[in-house]
Design a protein around this motif. Structure first.
Motif, PDB file in Angstrom:
ATOM      1  N   PHE A   1      15.114 -38.500  23.171  1.00 51.43           N
ATOM      2  CA  PHE A   1      15.731 -39.223  24.272  1.00 51.43           C
ATOM      3  C   PHE A   1      16.701 -38.333  25.029  1.00 51.43           C
ATOM      4  CE2 PHE A   1      19.121 -41.994  25.883  1.00 51.43           C
ATOM      5  CZ  PHE A   1      18.384 -42.757  26.764  1.00 51.43           C
ATOM      6  N   ALA A   2      17.483 -37.541  24.323  1.00 49.02           N
ATOM      7  CA  ALA A   2      18.483 -36.694  24.975  1.00 49.02           C
ATOM      8  C   ALA A   2      17.829 -35.602  25.815  1.00 49.02           C
ATOM      9  CB  ALA A   2      19.398 -36.071  23.933  1.00 49.02           C
ATOM     10  N   ASP A   3      16.649 -35.169  25.433  1.00 55.80           N
ATOM     11  CA  ASP A   3      15.971 -34.112  26.163  1.00 55.80           C
ATOM     12  C   ASP A   3      15.411 -34.603  27.498  1.00 55.80           C
ATOM     13  OD1 ASP A   3      14.937 -31.576  26.581  1.00 55.80           O
ATOM     14  OD2 ASP A   3      13.041 -32.058  25.587  1.00 55.80           O
ATOM     15  N   THR A   4      15.072 -35.875  27.592  1.00 53.23           N
ATOM     16  CA  THR A   4      14.447 -36.421  28.791  1.00 53.23           C
ATOM     17  C   THR A   4      15.383 -37.316  29.592  1.00 53.23           C
ATOM     18  OG1 THR A   4      13.580 -38.298  27.547  1.00 53.23           O
ATOM     19  CG2 THR A   4      12.176 -36.361  27.716  1.00 53.23           C
ATOM     20  N   PHE A   5      16.657 -37.292  29.268  1.00 54.49           N
ATOM     21  CA  PHE A   5      17.628 -38.181  29.900  1.00 54.49           C
ATOM     22  C   PHE A   5      17.695 -37.975  31.414  1.00 54.49           C
ATOM     23  CE2 PHE A   5      20.870 -41.207  29.509  1.00 54.49           C
ATOM     24  CZ  PHE A   5      21.890 -40.880  30.391  1.00 54.49           C
ATOM     25  N   THR A   6      17.613 -36.731  31.872  1.00 54.01           N
ATOM     26  CA  THR A   6      17.706 -36.468  33.306  1.00 54.01           C
ATOM     27  C   THR A   6      16.511 -37.020  34.066  1.00 54.01           C
ATOM     28  OG1 THR A   6      16.747 -34.289  32.928  1.00 54.01           O
ATOM     29  CG2 THR A   6      19.145 -34.426  33.044  1.00 54.01           C
ATOM     30  N   ASN A   7      15.333 -36.961  33.485  1.00 50.19           N
ATOM     31  CA  ASN A   7      14.163 -37.510  34.149  1.00 50.19           C
ATOM     32  C   ASN A   7      14.164 -39.032  34.129  1.00 50.19           C
ATOM     33  OD1 ASN A   7      13.433 -34.677  33.428  1.00 50.19           O
ATOM     34  ND2 ASN A   7      11.633 -35.250  34.598  1.00 50.19           N
ATOM     35  N   LEU A   8      14.681 -39.627  33.066  1.00 45.42           N
ATOM     36  CA  LEU A   8      14.740 -41.084  33.006  1.00 45.42           C
ATOM     37  C   LEU A   8      15.666 -41.656  34.078  1.00 45.42           C
ATOM     38  CD1 LEU A   8      14.839 -41.749  29.162  1.00 45.42           C
ATOM     39  CD2 LEU A   8      13.000 -42.322  30.747  1.00 45.42           C
ATOM     40  N   LEU A   9      16.757 -40.970  34.353  1.00 46.25           N
ATOM     41  CA  LEU A   9      17.689 -41.447  35.371  1.00 46.25           C
ATOM     42  C   LEU A   9      17.424 -40.838  36.746  1.00 46.25           C
ATOM     43  CD1 LEU A   9      21.077 -41.563  33.454  1.00 46.25           C
ATOM     44  CD2 LEU A   9      19.568 -43.434  34.061  1.00 46.25           C
ATOM     45  N   GLY A  10      16.653 -39.772  36.801  1.00 45.67           N
ATOM     46  CA  GLY A  10      16.378 -39.114  38.072  1.00 45.67           C
ATOM     47  C   GLY A  10      15.507 -39.925  38.996  1.00 45.67           C
ATOM     48  N   VAL A  11      14.534 -40.634  38.449  1.00 38.40           N
ATOM     49  CA  VAL A  11      13.624 -41.424  39.285  1.00 38.40           C
ATOM     50  C   VAL A  11      14.358 -42.578  39.967  1.00 38.40           C
ATOM     51  CG1 VAL A  11      11.547 -42.851  39.299  1.00 38.40           C
ATOM     52  CG2 VAL A  11      11.585 -40.740  37.992  1.00 38.40           C
ATOM     53  N   PRO A  12      15.089 -43.434  39.237  1.00 37.54           N
ATOM     54  CA  PRO A  12      15.776 -44.517  39.949  1.00 37.54           C
ATOM     55  C   PRO A  12      16.863 -44.016  40.895  1.00 37.54           C
ATOM     56  CG  PRO A  12      16.091 -44.744  37.572  1.00 37.54           C
ATOM     57  CD  PRO A  12      15.229 -43.565  37.800  1.00 37.54           C
ATOM     58  N   ALA A  13      17.558 -42.958  40.509  1.00 42.32           N
ATOM     59  CA  ALA A  13      18.613 -42.430  41.374  1.00 42.32           C
ATOM     60  C   ALA A  13      18.028 -41.852  42.666  1.00 42.32           C
ATOM     61  CB  ALA A  13      19.416 -41.369  40.636  1.00 42.32           C
ATOM     62  N   SER A  14      16.973 -41.079  42.558  1.00 43.94           N
ATOM     63  CA  SER A  14      16.340 -40.489  43.737  1.00 43.94           C
ATOM     64  C   SER A  14      15.693 -41.549  44.617  1.00 43.94           C
ATOM     65  CB  SER A  14      15.284 -39.471  43.323  1.00 43.94           C
ATOM     66  OG  SER A  14      15.861 -38.446  42.575  1.00 43.94           O
ATOM     67  N   THR A  15      15.068 -42.531  44.004  1.00 39.37           N
ATOM     68  CA  THR A  15      14.430 -43.597  44.774  1.00 39.37           C
ATOM     69  C   THR A  15      15.471 -44.420  45.525  1.00 39.37           C
ATOM     70  OG1 THR A  15      12.654 -43.720  43.139  1.00 39.37           O
ATOM     71  CG2 THR A  15      12.887 -45.578  44.638  1.00 39.37           C
ATOM     72  N   CYS A  16      16.553 -44.772  44.866  1.00 34.27           N
ATOM     73  CA  CYS A  16      17.599 -45.553  45.533  1.00 34.27           C
ATOM     74  C   CYS A  16      18.257 -44.756  46.646  1.00 34.27           C
ATOM     75  CB  CYS A  16      18.639 -46.024  44.525  1.00 34.27           C
ATOM     76  SG  CYS A  16      18.012 -47.301  43.423  1.00 34.27           S
ATOM     77  N   LEU A  17      18.414 -43.459  46.449  1.00 29.41           N
ATOM     78  CA  LEU A  17      18.982 -42.616  47.495  1.00 29.41           C
ATOM     79  C   LEU A  17      18.045 -42.548  48.697  1.00 29.41           C
ATOM     80  CD1 LEU A  17      21.263 -40.676  48.354  1.00 29.41           C
ATOM     81  CD2 LEU A  17      19.889 -38.842  47.362  1.00 29.41           C
ATOM     82  N   CYS A  18      16.759 -42.394  48.455  1.00 33.11           N
ATOM     83  CA  CYS A  18      15.783 -42.371  49.550  1.00 33.11           C
ATOM     84  C   CYS A  18      15.759 -43.698  50.297  1.00 33.11           C
ATOM     85  CB  CYS A  18      14.392 -42.056  49.013  1.00 33.11           C
ATOM     86  SG  CYS A  18      14.178 -40.371  48.467  1.00 33.11           S
ATOM     87  N   LEU A  19      15.768 -44.794  49.557  1.00 31.58           N
ATOM     88  CA  LEU A  19      15.746 -46.114  50.191  1.00 31.58           C
ATOM     89  C   LEU A  19      17.023 -46.370  50.990  1.00 31.58           C
ATOM     90  CD1 LEU A  19      14.158 -48.301  47.372  1.00 31.58           C
ATOM     91  CD2 LEU A  19      13.063 -47.418  49.429  1.00 31.58           C
ATOM     92  N   ALA A  20      18.148 -45.874  50.510  1.00 34.71           N
ATOM     93  CA  ALA A  20      19.414 -46.075  51.219  1.00 34.71           C
ATOM     94  C   ALA A  20      19.486 -45.243  52.492  1.00 34.71           C
ATOM     95  CB  ALA A  20      20.576 -45.728  50.301  1.00 34.71           C
ATOM     96  N   LEU A  21      18.887 -44.062  52.487  1.00 38.36           N
ATOM     97  CA  LEU A  21      18.948 -43.193  53.654  1.00 38.36           C
ATOM     98  C   LEU A  21      17.953 -43.563  54.741  1.00 38.36           C
ATOM     99  CD1 LEU A  21      19.474 -39.714  51.955  1.00 38.36           C
ATOM    100  CD2 LEU A  21      21.161 -41.121  53.134  1.00 38.36           C
ATOM    101  N   MET A  22      16.925 -44.328  54.394  1.00 37.67           N
ATOM    102  CA  MET A  22      15.935 -44.729  55.398  1.00 37.67           C
ATOM    103  C   MET A  22      16.450 -45.940  56.156  1.00 37.67           C
ATOM    104  SD  MET A  22      12.368 -44.344  53.461  1.00 37.67           S
ATOM    105  CE  MET A  22      11.516 -42.826  53.600  1.00 37.67           C
ATOM    106  N   SER A  23      16.276 -45.896  57.456  1.00 39.18           N
ATOM    107  CA  SER A  23      16.764 -47.014  58.260  1.00 39.18           C
ATOM    108  C   SER A  23      15.767 -48.177  58.277  1.00 39.18           C
ATOM    109  CB  SER A  23      17.048 -46.559  59.687  1.00 39.18           C
ATOM    110  OG  SER A  23      15.867 -46.040  60.269  1.00 39.18           O
ATOM    111  N   LYS A  24      14.490 -47.856  58.171  1.00 39.12           N
ATOM    112  CA  LYS A  24      13.465 -48.899  58.204  1.00 39.12           C
ATOM    113  C   LYS A  24      12.432 -48.609  57.119  1.00 39.12           C
ATOM    114  CE  LYS A  24      10.019 -50.889  61.257  1.00 39.12           C
ATOM    115  NZ  LYS A  24       9.333 -50.754  62.544  1.00 39.12           N
ATOM    116  N   LEU A  25      12.227 -49.566  56.238  1.00 36.62           N
ATOM    117  CA  LEU A  25      11.240 -49.400  55.169  1.00 36.62           C
ATOM    118  C   LEU A  25       9.885 -49.866  55.675  1.00 36.62           C
ATOM    119  CD1 LEU A  25      13.312 -50.716  52.144  1.00 36.62           C
ATOM    120  CD2 LEU A  25      13.021 -48.382  52.917  1.00 36.62           C
ATOM    121  N   THR A  26       8.927 -48.968  55.697  1.00 38.93           N
ATOM    122  CA  THR A  26       7.610 -49.302  56.230  1.00 38.93           C
ATOM    123  C   THR A  26       6.562 -49.516  55.147  1.00 38.93           C
ATOM    124  OG1 THR A  26       7.130 -46.949  56.467  1.00 38.93           O
ATOM    125  CG2 THR A  26       8.046 -48.066  58.382  1.00 38.93           C
TER     126      THR A  26
END
Length: 73
Positions: A1-26
Motif C-alpha cells: 500500500f505504501a508503495d502505490t500511495f501516490t498513484n492511489l491519490l494521484g488519479v482523484p487529485a488530478s481529475t478534480c484539478l482538471c475538472l476545476a480548471l475547465m470552464s465547461k464540461l463537455t
C-alpha cells in the motif's frame, strides 16, 4: 500500500484539478478519469522505474474515482 500511495491519490487529485480548471464540461466523468489514468500509465511506462503495482493502483483508483463522480451527479 505504501508503495502505490501516490498513484492511489494521484488519479482523484488530478481529475478534480482538471475538472476545476475547465470552464465547461463537455464529456462524462469517465472520459476525464480515463485520460488521467492513461497519462499516468504512460508516464509509468516511459519512466525509469516501471512497476506493475503502480499501474494496478492507477486502474483501481480510476474505477473508484469514476464511481464516486457518477454518484455525485
Amino acid at each position: 500500500f505504501a508503495d502505490t500511495f501516490t498513484n492511489l491519490l494521484g488519479v482523484p487529485a488530478s481529475t478534480c484539478l482538471c475538472l476545476a480548471l475547465m470552464s465547461k464540461l463537455t464529456h462524462k466523468a469517465i472520459v476525464y478519469v480515463s485520460g488521467v489514468c492513461l497519462g499516468l500509465i504512460l508516464y509509468e511506462c516511459i519512466g525509469l522505474t516501471f512497476d506493475y503495482k503502480d499501474i494496478l493502483a492507477t486502474l483501481l483508483s480510476g474505477i473508484i474515482t469514476t464511481i464516486l463522480l457518477s454518484k455525485s451527479k
